[in-house]
Design a protein around this motif. Structure first.
Motif, PDB file in Angstrom:
ATOM      1  N   LEU A  89      -0.902   6.037  -6.559  1.00 20.07           N
ATOM      2  CA  LEU A  89      -0.467   7.413  -6.640  1.00 20.07           C
ATOM      3  C   LEU A  89      -0.888   8.011  -7.978  1.00 20.07           C
ATOM      4  O   LEU A  89      -0.712   7.388  -9.024  1.00 20.07           O
ATOM      5  CB  LEU A  89       1.058   7.462  -6.520  1.00 20.07           C
ATOM      6  CG  LEU A  89       1.728   8.790  -6.251  1.00 20.07           C
ATOM      7  CD1 LEU A  89       1.283   9.364  -4.908  1.00 20.07           C
ATOM      8  CD2 LEU A  89       3.236   8.607  -6.249  1.00 20.07           C
TER       9      LEU A  89
ATOM     10  N   LEU B 209      -0.311  11.560 -10.131  1.00 22.84           N
ATOM     11  CA  LEU B 209       0.439  12.802 -10.194  1.00 22.84           C
ATOM     12  C   LEU B 209      -0.106  13.661 -11.325  1.00 22.84           C
ATOM     13  O   LEU B 209      -0.379  13.147 -12.408  1.00 22.84           O
ATOM     14  CB  LEU B 209       1.922  12.538 -10.464  1.00 22.84           C
ATOM     15  CG  LEU B 209       2.639  11.577  -9.534  1.00 22.84           C
ATOM     16  CD1 LEU B 209       4.065  11.366 -10.005  1.00 22.84           C
ATOM     17  CD2 LEU B 209       2.617  12.100  -8.114  1.00 22.84           C
TER      18      LEU B 209
ATOM     19  N   GLN C 166      -0.619   7.849 -13.511  1.00 22.32           N
ATOM     20  CA  GLN C 166      -0.948   6.896 -12.454  1.00 22.32           C
ATOM     21  C   GLN C 166       0.249   5.975 -12.273  1.00 22.32           C
ATOM     22  O   GLN C 166       0.780   5.439 -13.250  1.00 22.32           O
ATOM     23  CB  GLN C 166      -2.186   6.072 -12.811  1.00 22.32           C
ATOM     24  CG  GLN C 166      -3.446   6.893 -12.834  1.00 22.32           C
ATOM     25  CD  GLN C 166      -4.661   6.061 -13.222  1.00 22.32           C
ATOM     26  OE1 GLN C 166      -4.550   4.959 -13.731  1.00 22.32           O
ATOM     27  NE2 GLN C 166      -5.831   6.622 -12.990  1.00 22.32           N
TER      28      GLN C 166
ATOM     29  N   VAL D 188       7.718   7.267  -2.137  1.00 20.63           N
ATOM     30  CA  VAL D 188       6.952   8.388  -2.699  1.00 20.63           C
ATOM     31  C   VAL D 188       7.691   9.711  -2.561  1.00 20.63           C
ATOM     32  O   VAL D 188       7.807  10.475  -3.525  1.00 20.63           O
ATOM     33  CB  VAL D 188       5.540   8.467  -2.072  1.00 20.63           C
ATOM     34  CG1 VAL D 188       4.821   9.750  -2.497  1.00 20.63           C
ATOM     35  CG2 VAL D 188       4.724   7.247  -2.468  1.00 20.63           C
ATOM     36  N   ASP D 189       8.211  10.015  -1.372  1.00 27.45           N
ATOM     37  CA  ASP D 189       8.895  11.297  -1.167  1.00 27.45           C
ATOM     38  C   ASP D 189      10.105  11.441  -2.083  1.00 27.45           C
ATOM     39  O   ASP D 189      10.320  12.502  -2.675  1.00 27.45           O
ATOM     40  CB  ASP D 189       9.315  11.461   0.293  1.00 27.45           C
ATOM     41  CG  ASP D 189       8.125  11.683   1.220  1.00 27.45           C
ATOM     42  OD1 ASP D 189       7.061  12.115   0.728  1.00 27.45           O
ATOM     43  OD2 ASP D 189       8.259  11.415   2.434  1.00 27.45           O
TER      44      ASP D 189
ATOM     45  N   ILE E  37       8.863  12.177  -5.686  1.00 29.46           N
ATOM     46  CA  ILE E  37       8.401  13.559  -5.859  1.00 29.46           C
ATOM     47  C   ILE E  37       9.600  14.499  -5.898  1.00 29.46           C
ATOM     48  O   ILE E  37       9.678  15.396  -6.744  1.00 29.46           O
ATOM     49  CB  ILE E  37       7.418  13.967  -4.735  1.00 29.46           C
ATOM     50  CG1 ILE E  37       6.188  13.042  -4.733  1.00 29.46           C
ATOM     51  CG2 ILE E  37       7.004  15.432  -4.886  1.00 29.46           C
ATOM     52  CD1 ILE E  37       5.484  12.884  -6.041  1.00 29.46           C
TER      53      ILE E  37
ATOM     54  N   VAL F 298       4.428  19.385  -9.465  1.00 31.53           N
ATOM     55  CA  VAL F 298       3.801  18.084  -9.279  1.00 31.53           C
ATOM     56  C   VAL F 298       2.742  18.203  -8.196  1.00 31.53           C
ATOM     57  O   VAL F 298       3.030  18.620  -7.082  1.00 31.53           O
ATOM     58  CB  VAL F 298       4.840  17.008  -8.856  1.00 31.53           C
ATOM     59  CG1 VAL F 298       4.163  15.660  -8.694  1.00 31.53           C
ATOM     60  CG2 VAL F 298       5.967  16.922  -9.867  1.00 31.53           C
ATOM     61  N   ASP F 299       1.484  17.855  -8.530  1.00 30.52           N
ATOM     62  CA  ASP F 299       0.404  17.752  -7.564  1.00 30.52           C
ATOM     63  C   ASP F 299       0.134  16.264  -7.355  1.00 30.52           C
ATOM     64  O   ASP F 299       0.090  15.496  -8.320  1.00 30.52           O
ATOM     65  CB  ASP F 299      -0.861  18.456  -8.056  1.00 30.52           C
ATOM     66  CG  ASP F 299      -0.694  19.957  -8.120  1.00 30.52           C
ATOM     67  OD1 ASP F 299      -0.085  20.516  -7.176  1.00 30.52           O
ATOM     68  OD2 ASP F 299      -1.171  20.565  -9.095  1.00 30.52           O
ATOM     69  N   ILE F 300      -0.069  15.869  -6.106  1.00 28.66           N
ATOM     70  CA  ILE F 300      -0.193  14.456  -5.743  1.00 28.66           C
ATOM     71  C   ILE F 300      -1.565  14.168  -5.183  1.00 28.66           C
ATOM     72  O   ILE F 300      -2.117  14.950  -4.403  1.00 28.66           O
ATOM     73  CB  ILE F 300       0.836  14.091  -4.657  1.00 28.66           C
ATOM     74  CG1 ILE F 300       2.226  14.540  -5.056  1.00 28.66           C
ATOM     75  CG2 ILE F 300       0.796  12.613  -4.337  1.00 28.66           C
ATOM     76  CD1 ILE F 300       3.169  14.673  -3.893  1.00 28.66           C
ATOM     77  N   SER F 301      -2.123  13.002  -5.564  1.00 27.02           N
ATOM     78  CA  SER F 301      -3.321  12.491  -4.903  1.00 27.02           C
ATOM     79  C   SER F 301      -3.191  10.981  -4.819  1.00 27.02           C
ATOM     80  O   SER F 301      -2.397  10.369  -5.519  1.00 27.02           O
ATOM     81  CB  SER F 301      -4.592  12.890  -5.658  1.00 27.02           C
ATOM     82  OG  SER F 301      -4.572  12.403  -6.964  1.00 27.02           O
ATOM     83  N   ARG F 302      -3.939  10.388  -3.937  1.00 25.98           N
ATOM     84  CA  ARG F 302      -3.883   8.931  -3.756  1.00 25.98           C
ATOM     85  C   ARG F 302      -5.239   8.339  -3.949  1.00 25.98           C
ATOM     86  O   ARG F 302      -6.224   8.875  -3.807  1.00 25.98           O
ATOM     87  CB  ARG F 302      -3.349   8.569  -2.378  1.00 25.98           C
ATOM     88  CG  ARG F 302      -1.888   8.915  -2.266  1.00 25.98           C
ATOM     89  CD  ARG F 302      -1.376   8.571  -0.876  1.00 25.98           C
ATOM     90  NE  ARG F 302      -0.049   9.110  -0.738  1.00 25.98           N
ATOM     91  CZ  ARG F 302       1.020   8.374  -0.586  1.00 25.98           C
ATOM     92  NH1 ARG F 302       0.930   7.072  -0.530  1.00 25.98           N
ATOM     93  NH2 ARG F 302       2.192   8.920  -0.454  1.00 25.98           N
TER      94      ARG F 302
END
Length: 165
Positions: A87, A89, A137, A145-146, A149, A161-165
């Motif tokens: 993850l 962020l 990271q 995860v939810d 966030i 918060v922007d999320i990427s994986r």
């Protein structure tokens, strides 16, 4: 093969990275991972170096003898499994004292492992308000995860918060 984690700090001056890299190269060390920064007039860096066991002591001695630079060096265990970050962020909020503690505490309490944090502050374009920005990271169970966030966004109304994986 030894893996050394080298942490250095000292007043910034031209040629410090060149000096470090020459010493590491002289002892046939392999510069693997690093994070080097100029912070308020200081050079601060962390470097991981792989070096033959028989060359480690001389390399350590020479690094510690660099004039004006304080180096702490630790031997790492190279056989540990790699930690995979699942993850990333990107956090933006109005800057304030304690924001890193708030974010790291939420990550910890949600069973996340903070692997890397890169942060900065700068002025917002229209208001001039100081903004805190961080790229984080994290290793965390997908099921959490939810909740993570949600907890991060509940720190303050202005925190995004922007999320990427």
């Amino acid at each position: 093969m030894n893996h050394l984690v080298i942490s250095c700090i000292g007043p910034d001056q031209t040629g410090l990275v060149d000096t470090l890299s020459k010493i590491i190269s002289k002892h046939q060390g392999n510069w693997q991972v690093s994070s080097l920064h100029h912070l308020s007039g200081f050079f601060a860096g962390v470097i991981e170096v792989a070096v033959a066991s028989e060359k480690s002591e001389n390399l350590i001695s020479e690094l510690k003898a660099i004039s004006g630079l304080s180096c702490q060096i630790e031997m790492a265990e190279p056989n540990l499994p790699d930690v995979v970050s699942n993850l990333v962020l990107e956090i933006t909020a109005n800057d304030r004292p304690g924001i890193v503690q708030e974010v790291s505490s939420v990550i910890h309490h949600q069973s996340g492992n903070l692997l890397k944090l890169v942060s900065s502050t700068n002025s917002a374009a229209h208001s001039g308000q100081e903004l805190f920005k961080a790229k984080v990271q994290i290793a965390i169970d997908d099921k959490s995860v939810d909740a993570l966030i949600n907890a991060l966004e509940n720190i303050a109304d202005d925190l995004m918060v922007d999320i990427s994986r």
